[in-house]
Design a protein around this motif. Sequence first.
Motif, PDB file in Angstrom:
ATOM      1  N   GLN A  23     -30.398  -7.541   5.245  1.00 55.76           N
ATOM      2  CA  GLN A  23     -28.978  -7.460   4.896  1.00 55.76           C
ATOM      3  C   GLN A  23     -28.797  -7.242   3.400  1.00 55.76           C
ATOM      4  O   GLN A  23     -27.937  -6.463   2.989  1.00 55.76           O
ATOM      5  CB  GLN A  23     -28.244  -8.727   5.333  1.00 55.76           C
ATOM      6  N   ALA A  24     -29.594  -7.908   2.592  1.00 56.36           N
ATOM      7  CA  ALA A  24     -29.498  -7.710   1.142  1.00 56.36           C
ATOM      8  C   ALA A  24     -29.880  -6.277   0.768  1.00 56.36           C
ATOM      9  O   ALA A  24     -29.229  -5.664  -0.093  1.00 56.36           O
ATOM     10  CB  ALA A  24     -30.403  -8.705   0.420  1.00 56.36           C
ATOM     11  N   TYR A  25     -30.878  -5.726   1.428  1.00 55.71           N
ATOM     12  CA  TYR A  25     -31.284  -4.349   1.159  1.00 55.71           C
ATOM     13  C   TYR A  25     -30.177  -3.366   1.537  1.00 55.71           C
ATOM     14  O   TYR A  25     -29.867  -2.438   0.792  1.00 55.71           O
ATOM     15  CB  TYR A  25     -32.567  -4.023   1.919  1.00 55.71           C
ATOM     16  N   VAL A  26     -29.586  -3.580   2.707  1.00 50.65           N
ATOM     17  CA  VAL A  26     -28.505  -2.696   3.157  1.00 50.65           C
ATOM     18  C   VAL A  26     -27.315  -2.789   2.213  1.00 50.65           C
ATOM     19  O   VAL A  26     -26.722  -1.760   1.847  1.00 50.65           O
ATOM     20  CB  VAL A  26     -28.091  -3.040   4.608  1.00 50.65           C
ATOM     21  N   LYS A  27     -26.950  -3.977   1.798  1.00 52.63           N
ATOM     22  CA  LYS A  27     -25.823  -4.138   0.873  1.00 52.63           C
ATOM     23  C   LYS A  27     -26.093  -3.473  -0.470  1.00 52.63           C
ATOM     24  O   LYS A  27     -25.195  -2.923  -1.086  1.00 52.63           O
ATOM     25  CB  LYS A  27     -25.516  -5.620   0.654  1.00 52.63           C
ATOM     26  N   ALA A  28     -27.337  -3.507  -0.922  1.00 53.76           N
ATOM     27  CA  ALA A  28     -27.664  -2.950  -2.232  1.00 53.76           C
ATOM     28  C   ALA A  28     -27.814  -1.432  -2.213  1.00 53.76           C
ATOM     29  O   ALA A  28     -27.577  -0.778  -3.230  1.00 53.76           O
ATOM     30  CB  ALA A  28     -28.958  -3.576  -2.746  1.00 53.76           C
ATOM     31  N   ASN A  29     -28.180  -0.850  -1.084  1.00 57.49           N
ATOM     32  CA  ASN A  29     -28.538   0.568  -1.055  1.00 57.49           C
ATOM     33  C   ASN A  29     -27.638   1.461  -0.211  1.00 57.49           C
ATOM     34  O   ASN A  29     -28.014   2.594   0.073  1.00 57.49           O
ATOM     35  CB  ASN A  29     -29.981   0.722  -0.582  1.00 57.49           C
ATOM     36  N   THR A  30     -26.499   0.984   0.226  1.00 54.43           N
ATOM     37  CA  THR A  30     -25.579   1.834   0.974  1.00 54.43           C
ATOM     38  C   THR A  30     -24.246   1.913   0.238  1.00 54.43           C
ATOM     39  O   THR A  30     -23.842   0.954  -0.426  1.00 54.43           O
ATOM     40  CB  THR A  30     -25.332   1.299   2.395  1.00 54.43           C
ATOM     41  N   PRO A  31     -23.556   3.034   0.376  1.00 56.40           N
ATOM     42  CA  PRO A  31     -22.241   3.152  -0.253  1.00 56.40           C
ATOM     43  C   PRO A  31     -21.243   2.180   0.371  1.00 56.40           C
ATOM     44  O   PRO A  31     -21.389   1.770   1.525  1.00 56.40           O
ATOM     45  CB  PRO A  31     -21.826   4.596   0.033  1.00 56.40           C
ATOM     46  N   ASP A  32     -20.239   1.827  -0.398  1.00 59.97           N
ATOM     47  CA  ASP A  32     -19.266   0.826   0.041  1.00 59.97           C
ATOM     48  C   ASP A  32     -18.535   1.254   1.308  1.00 59.97           C
ATOM     49  O   ASP A  32     -18.315   0.438   2.201  1.00 59.97           O
ATOM     50  CB  ASP A  32     -18.264   0.539  -1.081  1.00 59.97           C
ATOM     51  N   GLN A  33     -18.156   2.518   1.409  1.00 58.75           N
ATOM     52  CA  GLN A  33     -17.431   2.962   2.601  1.00 58.75           C
ATOM     53  C   GLN A  33     -18.288   2.862   3.852  1.00 58.75           C
ATOM     54  O   GLN A  33     -17.798   2.506   4.921  1.00 58.75           O
ATOM     55  CB  GLN A  33     -16.932   4.391   2.408  1.00 58.75           C
ATOM     56  N   ALA A  34     -19.557   3.168   3.738  1.00 63.55           N
ATOM     57  CA  ALA A  34     -20.455   3.054   4.893  1.00 63.55           C
ATOM     58  C   ALA A  34     -20.614   1.593   5.305  1.00 63.55           C
ATOM     59  O   ALA A  34     -20.623   1.263   6.488  1.00 63.55           O
ATOM     60  CB  ALA A  34     -21.814   3.662   4.577  1.00 63.55           C
ATOM     61  N   PRO A  41     -14.440  -5.017   6.644  1.00 64.57           N
ATOM     62  CA  PRO A  41     -13.986  -5.222   5.264  1.00 64.57           C
ATOM     63  C   PRO A  41     -14.477  -6.529   4.639  1.00 64.57           C
ATOM     64  O   PRO A  41     -14.648  -6.622   3.437  1.00 64.57           O
ATOM     65  CB  PRO A  41     -12.464  -5.191   5.384  1.00 64.57           C
ATOM     66  N   ASP A  42     -14.697  -7.561   5.445  1.00 63.99           N
ATOM     67  CA  ASP A  42     -15.169  -8.843   4.931  1.00 63.99           C
ATOM     68  C   ASP A  42     -16.686  -8.890   5.054  1.00 63.99           C
ATOM     69  O   ASP A  42     -17.232  -9.436   6.004  1.00 63.99           O
ATOM     70  CB  ASP A  42     -14.520  -9.994   5.706  1.00 63.99           C
ATOM     71  N   GLN A  43     -17.386  -8.331   4.099  1.00 62.73           N
ATOM     72  CA  GLN A  43     -18.832  -8.168   4.199  1.00 62.73           C
ATOM     73  C   GLN A  43     -19.610  -9.433   3.863  1.00 62.73           C
ATOM     74  O   GLN A  43     -20.792  -9.529   4.164  1.00 62.73           O
ATOM     75  CB  GLN A  43     -19.278  -7.042   3.272  1.00 62.73           C
ATOM     76  N   ASP A  44     -18.980 -10.407   3.269  1.00 64.67           N
ATOM     77  CA  ASP A  44     -19.693 -11.618   2.876  1.00 64.67           C
ATOM     78  C   ASP A  44     -19.849 -12.611   4.020  1.00 64.67           C
ATOM     79  O   ASP A  44     -20.703 -13.486   3.968  1.00 64.67           O
ATOM     80  CB  ASP A  44     -18.977 -12.303   1.709  1.00 64.67           C
ATOM     81  N   HIS A  45     -19.039 -12.485   5.052  1.00 62.31           N
ATOM     82  CA  HIS A  45     -19.038 -13.487   6.118  1.00 62.31           C
ATOM     83  C   HIS A  45     -19.350 -12.870   7.482  1.00 62.31           C
ATOM     84  O   HIS A  45     -18.819 -13.296   8.503  1.00 62.31           O
ATOM     85  CB  HIS A  45     -17.693 -14.206   6.172  1.00 62.31           C
ATOM     86  N   VAL A  46     -20.220 -11.882   7.503  1.00 61.30           N
ATOM     87  CA  VAL A  46     -20.568 -11.208   8.757  1.00 61.30           C
ATOM     88  C   VAL A  46     -21.265 -12.177   9.709  1.00 61.30           C
ATOM     89  O   VAL A  46     -20.974 -12.209  10.901  1.00 61.30           O
ATOM     90  CB  VAL A  46     -21.451  -9.969   8.476  1.00 61.30           C
ATOM     91  N   LEU A  51     -21.270 -15.342  14.689  1.00 60.96           N
ATOM     92  CA  LEU A  51     -21.485 -16.622  15.353  1.00 60.96           C
ATOM     93  C   LEU A  51     -20.216 -17.103  16.045  1.00 60.96           C
ATOM     94  O   LEU A  51     -20.255 -17.568  17.185  1.00 60.96           O
ATOM     95  CB  LEU A  51     -21.972 -17.672  14.341  1.00 60.96           C
ATOM     96  N   GLU A  52     -19.076 -16.976  15.374  1.00 63.98           N
ATOM     97  CA  GLU A  52     -17.804 -17.368  15.989  1.00 63.98           C
ATOM     98  C   GLU A  52     -17.518 -16.533  17.226  1.00 63.98           C
ATOM     99  O   GLU A  52     -17.059 -17.052  18.247  1.00 63.98           O
ATOM    100  CB  GLU A  52     -16.666 -17.220  14.985  1.00 63.98           C
TER     101      GLU A  52
END
Length: 79
Positions: A23-34, A41-46, A51-52
């Motif tokens: 997940q850290a790799y994907v967040k660091a290496n993909t454009p924001d729109q992708a 839109p809430d990428q910090d609490h996926v 789980l919910e």
Amino acid sequence: MFKRLFWIGLGVATGVLAVSKAQAYVKANTPDQARQFVLGPDQDHVAMRTLEGLITEFKTAQRTREAQLNQQYSGIIKD
């Protein structure tokens, strides 16, 4: 038995580590729109949203099955 618990715990810890690194790799290496398209839109609490969702789906299925069983067996047992 303790060996089995050790290896299960090690497997779970390795899985959690691998998922967090991915997940850290994907967040660091993909454009924001992708990322927003894939993760929302809430990428910090996926993880919490996932789980919910799983818990809600499980509880819904549990209540549905319980209602089916109650309907099926309510006429058989009489006091």
